[in-house]
Motif scaffolding. Structure first.
Motif, PDB file in Angstrom:
ATOM      1  N   GLU A  23       3.512  -6.602   9.156  1.00  0.00           N
ATOM      2  CA  GLU A  23       3.306  -5.370   8.390  1.00  0.00           C
ATOM      3  C   GLU A  23       4.072  -4.207   9.004  1.00  0.00           C
ATOM      4  O   GLU A  23       4.272  -4.141  10.216  1.00  0.00           O
ATOM      5  CB  GLU A  23       1.812  -5.047   8.325  1.00  0.00           C
ATOM      6  CG  GLU A  23       1.465  -4.039   7.249  1.00  0.00           C
ATOM      7  CD  GLU A  23      -0.047  -3.898   7.068  1.00  0.00           C
ATOM      8  OE1 GLU A  23      -0.667  -3.227   7.901  1.00  0.00           O
ATOM      9  OE2 GLU A  23      -0.575  -4.464   6.091  1.00  0.00           O
ATOM     10  N   ARG A  30       3.276   1.090   2.773  1.00  0.00           N
ATOM     11  CA  ARG A  30       2.982   0.010   3.716  1.00  0.00           C
ATOM     12  C   ARG A  30       3.571  -1.260   3.123  1.00  0.00           C
ATOM     13  O   ARG A  30       3.377  -1.541   1.936  1.00  0.00           O
ATOM     14  CB  ARG A  30       1.478  -0.131   3.918  1.00  0.00           C
ATOM     15  CG  ARG A  30       1.076  -1.146   4.995  1.00  0.00           C
ATOM     16  CD  ARG A  30      -0.431  -1.170   5.192  1.00  0.00           C
ATOM     17  NE  ARG A  30      -0.921   0.128   5.658  1.00  0.00           N
ATOM     18  CZ  ARG A  30      -1.598   0.996   4.908  1.00  0.00           C
ATOM     19  NH1 ARG A  30      -1.873   0.697   3.638  1.00  0.00           N
ATOM     20  NH2 ARG A  30      -1.992   2.148   5.395  1.00  0.00           N
ATOM     21  N   ARG A  32       7.912   5.835   6.054  1.00  0.00           N
ATOM     22  CA  ARG A  32       7.583   7.170   5.549  1.00  0.00           C
ATOM     23  C   ARG A  32       8.810   7.815   4.906  1.00  0.00           C
ATOM     24  O   ARG A  32       9.951   7.571   5.310  1.00  0.00           O
ATOM     25  CB  ARG A  32       7.037   8.059   6.663  1.00  0.00           C
ATOM     26  CG  ARG A  32       5.728   7.519   7.236  1.00  0.00           C
ATOM     27  CD  ARG A  32       5.034   8.471   8.165  1.00  0.00           C
ATOM     28  NE  ARG A  32       3.753   7.914   8.574  1.00  0.00           N
ATOM     29  CZ  ARG A  32       2.621   8.067   7.920  1.00  0.00           C
ATOM     30  NH1 ARG A  32       2.618   8.794   6.798  1.00  0.00           N
ATOM     31  NH2 ARG A  32       1.498   7.513   8.338  1.00  0.00           N
ATOM     32  N   THR A  46       1.769  11.262  -1.960  1.00  0.00           N
ATOM     33  CA  THR A  46       2.342  10.041  -1.412  1.00  0.00           C
ATOM     34  C   THR A  46       3.404  10.392  -0.383  1.00  0.00           C
ATOM     35  O   THR A  46       4.315  11.179  -0.650  1.00  0.00           O
ATOM     36  CB  THR A  46       2.953   9.184  -2.545  1.00  0.00           C
ATOM     37  OG1 THR A  46       1.917   8.805  -3.444  1.00  0.00           O
ATOM     38  CG2 THR A  46       3.589   7.926  -1.980  1.00  0.00           C
ATOM     39  N   THR A  47       3.281   9.792   0.811  1.00  0.00           N
ATOM     40  CA  THR A  47       4.193  10.118   1.910  1.00  0.00           C
ATOM     41  C   THR A  47       4.908   8.890   2.458  1.00  0.00           C
ATOM     42  O   THR A  47       5.627   9.000   3.451  1.00  0.00           O
ATOM     43  CB  THR A  47       3.416  10.795   3.056  1.00  0.00           C
ATOM     44  OG1 THR A  47       2.362   9.915   3.486  1.00  0.00           O
ATOM     45  CG2 THR A  47       2.819  12.124   2.598  1.00  0.00           C
ATOM     46  N   GLY A  48       4.710   7.739   1.826  1.00  0.00           N
ATOM     47  CA  GLY A  48       5.373   6.536   2.293  1.00  0.00           C
ATOM     48  C   GLY A  48       4.684   5.304   1.752  1.00  0.00           C
ATOM     49  O   GLY A  48       3.819   5.386   0.880  1.00  0.00           O
ATOM     50  N   GLU A  52       5.089   0.238   8.249  1.00  0.00           N
ATOM     51  CA  GLU A  52       4.946   1.471   7.470  1.00  0.00           C
ATOM     52  C   GLU A  52       6.275   2.204   7.436  1.00  0.00           C
ATOM     53  O   GLU A  52       6.956   2.330   8.458  1.00  0.00           O
ATOM     54  CB  GLU A  52       3.862   2.371   8.067  1.00  0.00           C
ATOM     55  CG  GLU A  52       2.456   1.817   7.893  1.00  0.00           C
ATOM     56  CD  GLU A  52       1.384   2.795   8.363  1.00  0.00           C
ATOM     57  OE1 GLU A  52       1.750   3.859   8.937  1.00  0.00           O
ATOM     58  OE2 GLU A  52       0.186   2.511   8.160  1.00  0.00           O
ATOM     59  N   GLY A 105       0.830  -1.192   0.000  1.00  0.00           N
ATOM     60  CA  GLY A 105       0.000   0.000   0.000  1.00  0.00           C
ATOM     61  C   GLY A 105       0.867   1.246   0.000  1.00  0.00           C
ATOM     62  O   GLY A 105       2.066   1.184   0.293  1.00  0.00           O
ATOM     63  N   VAL A 106       0.270   2.366  -0.370  1.00  0.00           N
ATOM     64  CA  VAL A 106       0.972   3.648  -0.295  1.00  0.00           C
ATOM     65  C   VAL A 106       0.267   4.524   0.734  1.00  0.00           C
ATOM     66  O   VAL A 106      -0.961   4.478   0.886  1.00  0.00           O
ATOM     67  CB  VAL A 106       1.030   4.362  -1.660  1.00  0.00           C
ATOM     68  CG1 VAL A 106       1.875   3.577  -2.638  1.00  0.00           C
ATOM     69  CG2 VAL A 106      -0.354   4.602  -2.220  1.00  0.00           C
ATOM     70  N   LEU A 107       1.052   5.275   1.457  1.00  0.00           N
ATOM     71  CA  LEU A 107       0.522   6.215   2.437  1.00  0.00           C
ATOM     72  C   LEU A 107       0.365   7.561   1.755  1.00  0.00           C
ATOM     73  O   LEU A 107       1.279   8.024   1.059  1.00  0.00           O
ATOM     74  CB  LEU A 107       1.473   6.335   3.627  1.00  0.00           C
ATOM     75  CG  LEU A 107       1.923   5.006   4.266  1.00  0.00           C
ATOM     76  CD1 LEU A 107       2.914   5.266   5.378  1.00  0.00           C
ATOM     77  CD2 LEU A 107       0.722   4.229   4.767  1.00  0.00           C
ATOM     78  N   GLN A 108      -0.768   8.185   1.960  1.00  0.00           N
ATOM     79  CA  GLN A 108      -1.018   9.463   1.300  1.00  0.00           C
ATOM     80  C   GLN A 108      -1.605  10.471   2.270  1.00  0.00           C
ATOM     81  O   GLN A 108      -2.307  10.112   3.223  1.00  0.00           O
ATOM     82  CB  GLN A 108      -1.945   9.285   0.095  1.00  0.00           C
ATOM     83  CG  GLN A 108      -1.301   8.479  -1.046  1.00  0.00           C
ATOM     84  CD  GLN A 108      -2.082   8.549  -2.335  1.00  0.00           C
ATOM     85  OE1 GLN A 108      -3.302   8.522  -2.329  1.00  0.00           O
ATOM     86  NE2 GLN A 108      -1.376   8.639  -3.456  1.00  0.00           N
ATOM     87  N   ASP A 109      -1.310  11.705   2.006  1.00  0.00           N
ATOM     88  CA  ASP A 109      -1.825  12.825   2.799  1.00  0.00           C
ATOM     89  C   ASP A 109      -2.185  13.947   1.838  1.00  0.00           C
ATOM     90  O   ASP A 109      -1.314  14.482   1.142  1.00  0.00           O
ATOM     91  CB  ASP A 109      -0.769  13.293   3.796  1.00  0.00           C
ATOM     92  CG  ASP A 109      -1.269  14.417   4.703  1.00  0.00           C
ATOM     93  OD1 ASP A 109      -2.492  14.664   4.719  1.00  0.00           O
ATOM     94  OD2 ASP A 109      -0.439  15.040   5.375  1.00  0.00           O
TER      95      ASP A 109
END
Length: 427
Positions: free
Chosen positions: A163, A156, A167, A152-154, A165, A144-148
């Motif tokens: 698992e 998973r 960043r 994209t901020t990082g 995360e 997965g991708v972390l988004q804000d």
């Protein structure tokens, strides 16, 4: 921006990096090395746990456009020691063989190497792991991708321990034409059909004239044979898809029959095959935008060409270098990352999209068009035109340079001279 803590390669307590790269193959490892050398803290993720894992389906060719990157990476001595073969080549056409040679008294033709990915991939991955600022994380699969706020901020990741995360200011997708990073980030994908399929195998005791690579342009069928490290030669066939039923019925028989029918065919029956015959019946050409907010794509993840041209490895290295040059100052100095990514995107488009447009057109499995007939015929008849063709095949010049007025005028003159002189000799 979070600053690097010292010069070690251990991860930060908060799992934050300057860059997270998904994929520790050729493009990803090169990008990690070049970014870390410029001061970035890099997490290099590889879904496979084996440090010696390698890409199997590949032409095993590094075109001459890649040599400056190999030199910057410091890999040239290691490649030479590993037995990589400097890649000269000649090409068969209906007008005869094109055999590029250096001009008398001039410099040698540019070169890079033919080398098996089983040699190359572990070599560059090990080089990355030993680079201060790079943390190589094997068995880490991006899920997965972390988004804000659309950025994209990082990522998973799934790891052997569960698992996790990670960043970063920048996430880089270096995970091939079916890029999970691009898919998870919802980057649009444009796929272009390929009218050919391909199979290849590795052989020993397969001599090639002059010990150099060969390619056959049979319009529309294609084939190539490249000598590699450790005395292994890669032999590939890329027929039009209308021939697919015969290959499906008898792969080995069809493969050998295809090779035997080549003009000046390699002596396949006296050679020893040391691998399975492997390949793909569907290899689309893939094009994606190389950037999005907080994300960049390199290598096949951004642009997958046609394997018949053998450009993928070279472009993987070049795109890694262009990215590092563009974004490292912003990552390490707190600059405008979006502006840096836009610069990388412009370079990527200017340098590679024209080549890709031609490849997409030729992948329709068509015969040569009039301009191609003009230039290939001249290259088979004239040494200077052959050298010009070599520069284009090595991706050292683009389509506009290849079809510039001066070389086209020379091609016209060469072909006219050939037509005029031909009947006289016949008479």
């Amino acid at each position: 921006m979070t600053q690097p803590e010292g010069t070690g390669t251990g991860r930060r307590p908060d799992d934050a990096y300057d860059v997270v790269i998904g994929g520790a193959g050729l493009a990803g490892s090169a990008a990690a090395i070049l970014l870390a050398r410029r001061g970035a803290r890099v997490a290099l993720l590889e879904r496979r746990p084996d440090p010696d894992a390698y890409k199997v389906l590949c032409t095993h060719a590094l075109t001459a456009c890649a040599y400056p990157v190999l030199d910057e990476l410091g890999l040239v001595p290691a490649l030479e020691k590993a037995g990589a073969v400097r890649n000269e080549a000649r090409w068969y056409t209906r007008w005869g063989w094109i055999a590029p040679r250096a001009a008398p008294g001039g410099p040698d033709l540019p070169y890079a190497y033919n080398v098996r990915r089983s040699t190359l991939d572990p070599l560059i991955r090990s080089h990355a792991a030993q680079t201060p600022g790079v943390e190589l994380l094997l068995g880490h699969k991006v899920t997965g991708v972390l988004q804000d706020a659309g950025r994209t901020t990082g990522v998973r990741v799934e790891t052997p321990d569960g698992e996790r995360e990670l960043r970063a200011r920048l996430v880089v997708g270096a995970d091939g034409k079916d890029s999970a990073v691009a898919k998870l980030a919802a980057i649009p994908t444009r796929r272009h059909g390929n009218g050919r399929f391909g199979y290849f195998a590795h052989f020993r005791d397969l001599p090639l004239p002059g010990g150099i690579g060969q390619a056959w342009f049979l319009e529309p069928d294609m084939a190539y044979s490249f000598p590699n490290d450790d005395g292994v030669t890669v032999l590939a066939v890329l027929p039009d898809k209308k021939r697919l039923p015969e290959f499906r019925e008898d792969l080995e028989g069809s493969f050998h029959a295809f090779v035997r029918a080549l003009p000046d065919a390699p002596p396949i029956d006296s050679a020893r095959r040391v691998s399975k015959i492997i390949g793909t019946v569907d290899h689309p050409l893939v094009t994606r935008d190389p950037t999005a907010p907080g994300i960049a794509l390199v290598g096949d993840a951004a642009l997958t060409g046609d394997p018949l041209w053998g450009v993928g490895c070279g472009w993987a290295l070049q795109t890694a270098q262009w990215l590092a040059e563009a974004v490292a100052p912003a990552l390490t100095g707190g600059g405008d990352l979006d502006r840096a990514l836009a610069s990388y995107g412009r370079t990527h488009g200017r340098r590679l999209r024209p080549h890709q447009r031609l490849a997409v057109d030729f992948a329709r499995s068509r015969p040569f068009n009039p301009l191609e007939r003009l230039m290939f015929a001249a290259a088979a008849r004239d040494a200077a035109s052959a050298r010009h063709m070599y520069l284009f095949a090595s991706r050292l010049i683009g389509p506009l340079g290849f079809l510039a007025p001066a070389p086209m005028a020379r091609a016209v003159a060469v072909n006219i001279r050939h037509r005029v002189r031909g009947p006289r000799r016949a008479g």
